[in-house]
Structure formats: C-alpha cells, structure tokens
Design a protein around this motif. Structure first.
Motif, short mmCIF file in Angstrom:
data_model
loop_
_atom_site.label_atom_id
_atom_site.label_comp_id
_atom_site.label_asym_id
_atom_site.label_seq_id
_atom_site.Cartn_x
_atom_site.Cartn_y
_atom_site.Cartn_z
N UNK A 90 0.01 11.64 -1.60
CA UNK A 90 0.95 11.30 -0.85
C UNK A 90 0.80 9.90 -0.48
N UNK A 91 1.11 9.50 0.69
CA UNK A 91 1.18 8.10 1.15
C UNK A 91 -0.32 7.60 1.76
N UNK A 92 -1.22 7.87 0.82
CA UNK A 92 -2.64 7.59 1.27
C UNK A 92 -3.05 6.24 1.92
N UNK A 93 -2.50 5.03 1.06
CA UNK A 93 -2.68 3.96 1.73
C UNK A 93 -2.22 3.70 3.27
N UNK A 94 -1.01 4.03 3.41
CA UNK A 94 -0.09 3.82 4.78
C UNK A 94 -0.95 4.63 5.70
N UNK A 95 -1.52 5.76 5.27
CA UNK A 95 -2.15 6.70 6.38
C UNK A 95 -3.47 6.09 6.60
N UNK A 96 -3.96 5.65 5.69
CA UNK A 96 -5.68 5.39 5.80
C UNK A 96 -5.48 3.93 6.74
N UNK A 97 -4.70 2.89 6.59
CA UNK A 97 -4.47 1.80 7.29
C UNK A 97 -4.04 2.27 8.73
N UNK A 98 -3.27 3.28 9.06
CA UNK A 98 -2.78 3.54 10.14
C UNK A 98 -3.99 4.14 10.78
N UNK A 99 -4.83 4.63 10.29
CA UNK A 99 -6.08 5.56 10.71
C UNK A 99 -6.97 4.40 11.33
N UNK A 100 -7.26 3.40 10.35
CA UNK A 100 -8.16 2.35 10.56
C UNK A 100 -7.50 1.60 11.68
N UNK A 101 -6.52 1.12 11.71
CA UNK A 101 -5.79 0.34 13.02
C UNK A 101 -6.13 0.83 14.44
N UNK A 102 -6.16 2.34 14.19
CA UNK A 102 -6.03 3.17 15.44
C UNK A 102 -7.69 3.17 15.93
N UNK A 103 -8.39 3.04 14.86
CA UNK A 103 -10.18 3.36 15.16
C UNK A 103 -10.66 1.88 15.38
N UNK A 104 -10.11 0.86 14.82
CA UNK A 104 -10.86 -0.38 14.95
C UNK A 104 -9.77 -1.24 15.75
N UNK A 105 -9.94 -1.43 16.92
CA UNK A 105 -8.82 -1.99 17.86
C UNK A 105 -8.64 -3.56 17.81
N UNK A 106 -9.77 -4.25 16.94
CA UNK A 106 -9.51 -5.70 16.97
C UNK A 106 -9.13 -6.20 15.47
N UNK A 107 -9.33 -5.43 14.68
CA UNK A 107 -8.62 -5.84 13.19
C UNK A 107 -7.26 -6.26 13.14
N UNK A 108 -6.81 -7.26 12.40
CA UNK A 108 -5.42 -7.59 12.12
C UNK A 108 -5.34 -8.03 10.88
N UNK A 109 -3.97 -7.42 10.37
CA UNK A 109 -3.65 -7.43 9.06
C UNK A 109 -2.16 -7.92 8.91
N UNK A 110 -2.28 -8.90 8.13
CA UNK A 110 -0.75 -9.57 7.25
C UNK A 110 -0.73 -9.06 5.98
N UNK A 111 0.62 -8.84 5.63
CA UNK A 111 1.10 -8.50 4.39
C UNK A 111 2.30 -9.09 3.96
N UNK A 112 2.10 -9.97 2.77
CA UNK A 112 3.18 -10.70 2.22
C UNK A 112 3.62 -9.97 0.84
N UNK A 113 4.91 -9.94 0.75
CA UNK A 113 5.37 -9.48 -0.67
C UNK A 113 6.73 -10.07 -0.85
N UNK A 149 -12.58 8.77 1.98
CA UNK A 149 -11.79 8.56 3.22
C UNK A 149 -12.36 9.74 4.04
N UNK A 150 -12.03 9.31 5.51
CA UNK A 150 -12.86 9.78 6.47
C UNK A 150 -12.26 11.17 6.91
N UNK A 151 -12.95 12.37 7.10
CA UNK A 151 -12.38 13.76 7.35
C UNK A 151 -11.53 13.51 8.61
N UNK A 152 -11.64 12.73 9.51
CA UNK A 152 -11.18 12.53 10.66
C UNK A 152 -9.58 11.80 10.31
N UNK A 201 0.58 -1.20 0.02
CA UNK A 201 -0.05 -0.02 -0.11
C UNK A 201 0.74 1.31 -0.16
N UNK A 202 2.10 1.13 0.04
CA UNK A 202 3.02 2.33 0.03
C UNK A 202 3.04 2.85 -1.55
#
Length: 317
Positions: free
Chosen positions: A192-215, A180-183, A157-158
């Motif tokens: 800019x780094x929209x994907x990284x910023x959104x995932x950071x925002x989402x992890x902050x606001x959804x405290x149970x979701x877990x994400x794995x990334x393989x590349x 994308x949410x105003x918050x 997502x970078x």
C-alpha cells in the motif's frame, strides 16, 4: 564534490541556503548504488531466466564473430566470455549502506561534539531515503536534541498501487518493510502507501523533525518509475494525483511538512533541481527555490505549501 555541478554545491553563490555568511557547513556525501531507495536489506541471486538470456546473447555474438572471421573482418569489441560472469546478483543493501554512512558521520565529529542542526538532503531515490529510513537512524546516532531538517528533492513517497507486480517485486527483492516499527500498524503495508504511512507515523512520533518536498509535475524519470511515462492526459492526471497525496501530510503537520510542486518550464521536464543550476532560476509569481528552501531551513513562519497545476492554483498553509 565538484562545486561546478551547481545547486547547493555551488558554494560561491550567495543565494545558497546551506551557506551561512560565506561559511560552508560540514558535508558528508553518500552516493546511491543499491537500487532500493535506501530501504532494502536483501541480495537477489540471478534468475534462471537471466542466465538463459545471457547465454543466448553470448551464443549470438559468438556466431556473429565466427561469420566475421570467415570474411576476414575483426570480431566485435567487448564480446562477453563463454562462461557466465561470477556476479552474485543484485545487492539491495541500502539500509546497511545508510547505517554505515551515518555511523561514519557520527565518528567524524571532531572532539565528539554533536552538531546543533543536521540537514538531510537527498535527490531522487536519495530523497526517498532521507524522508524515510535516514531519519530514525540519524536520531539514534546523534540523539534527540539535534535539530533535524529534511529536504526531499524529486523523491515522492506516494506509490502507484495500481502496479501490483511492482509492489510485490519491491517487497520480495528488497525485503521492504523488514525494519518498519510494529506501532506503525497496518498502515505501513508494503503493498500500500507505505512511504506516506511511515512519514506520517514518524512526524507523529518525532515532534521536532521538519520535512520539505520538491517535485516537478512533468518529471520524466519519476513518471517512468511509476509507469506513467507516456505523455497522455490520463497519465498526467494520474501522476498529479500521486503527488497530490503529499498534501495530506501538510494538512496534518502544516508547520513541519511543506511541499513545493510545480510544472517545469521545459517541455521535456526536469528531474529535481537542488543539485542543478536550475535551482537558482527565478520562478515567475512564486518564491525562488533558494529563498523558499532557506526560509524552511530557518523555520520561518511565512513558508508556503505550494502545489500548482496548470489551470488551477493551490497555495496552502
């Protein structure tokens, strides 16, 4: 789904992390077709330049066929018609497609029984989609009590922000960023780094979701997408640097965001693994992918964040 394809679709493989004691979970497979990594909501009309190009190609083929006719040869097969096709343009409607798929998934639950766990698994552009737009949509459809686990295969997502023309094209053609949410603030910038910023925002606001990334570090498809396809030392360093940006998410959310980033053993590289037979091949000195994926799905404590560059090793959290 053809189970012969391999990876997680090989339901007979005992190492398959989504098969539990021989029981295959309910699977909803959503093909990718919108060209906007499931993030667009816009239709782009054909440009004047495209029409000019197409008309030119038609003219050339008509001329060639006329020449062939004069010497008694048949025309070239598949020659386009004289008139332009009626195709309306490019439909970057990934958000709508995704919303429809999730709604259909929700309605398909027998007896309106909500699942305990939902695995969002995506490959390439689908990996981007499950890591971004799909998460809040699934939460809205299935509620906050469902365990939500994401696996992003080969969909980093970078963004290569050096290629500014690509950033503007995505922003304009996809209407990227419309939902994308105003918050999320200024960090969720389409240039800019929209994907990284959104995932950071989402992890902050959804405290149970877990994400794995393989590349893979030598992924030829993604390197071409980032315009780093020439196999030079500089381009290798640049692409490695882009993948390395994902480590920041593991640093901030060490128990909920994990990377597994290595170099493919094949010189030509590979584009992901989770739907190919390579998924089950042993990796020397490292956890096998099915074991690592299964441990992450089961939320085990010993799942490592792996980022290995030839000549150096980084095993974090």
């Amino acid at each position: 789904i053809n189970s012969d394809i391999g990876g997680i679709f090989d339901f007979q493989n005992q190492a398959n992390p989504i098969v539990d004691d021989g029981i295959v979970p309910n699977i909803i497979y959503v093909p990718y077709c919108d060209g906007s990594a499931w993030s667009g909501d816009n239709t782009v009309e054909k440009s004047v330049e495209w029409k000019d190009w197409y008309t030119q190609q038609v003219g050339r083929l008509v001329a060639v066929n006329a020449g062939l006719k004069t010497i008694g040869l048949p025309p070239l097969p598949g020659a386009p018609p004289d008139a332009l096709p009626t195709d309306p343009g490019r439909n970057h409607l990934g958000i709508r497609n995704l919303s429809a798929a999730i709604s259909a998934a929700n309605q398909s639950m027998v007896g309106n029984v909500s699942p305990n766990t939902i695995y969002l698994i995506g490959h390439s552009a689908g990996g981007v989609g499950v890591s971004t737009a799909a998460m809040p949509m699934v939460r809205k459809a299935f509620g906050g009590d469902v365990e939500l686990v994401v696996f992003n295969d080969a969909g980093p997502i970078a963004i290569n922000t050096v290629e500014t023309s690509d950033l503007h094209a995505r922003a304009d053609d996809w209407s990227l960023g419309k939902f994308y949410p105003p918050s999320c603030g200024s960090d969720c910038n389409v240039l800019g780094q929209l994907g990284l910023a959104f995932v950071d925002w989402y992890l902050k606001n959804d405290c149970t979701v877990r994400i794995a990334h393989f590349s893979f570090l030598n992924d030829p498809v993604n390197r071409e997408y980032y315009r780093l396809e020439d196999d030079t030392i500089m381009n290798r360093v640049k692409y490695t640097g882009l993948l390395k940006k994902h480590l920041t998410l593991n640093c901030k959310y060490p128990n909920r965001y994990k990377n597994y980033i290595i170099r493919s053993p094949y010189p030509e590289g590979l584009h992901g693994a989770i739907q190919w037979s390579y998924f089950y091949q042993p990796i020397p000195f490292l956890p096998n992918l099915p074991d690592w994926t299964g441990a992450f799905f089961d939320n085990e404590d010993n799942v490592k964040n792996i980022f290995i560059v030839p000549g150096s090793i980084c095993l974090c959290a």
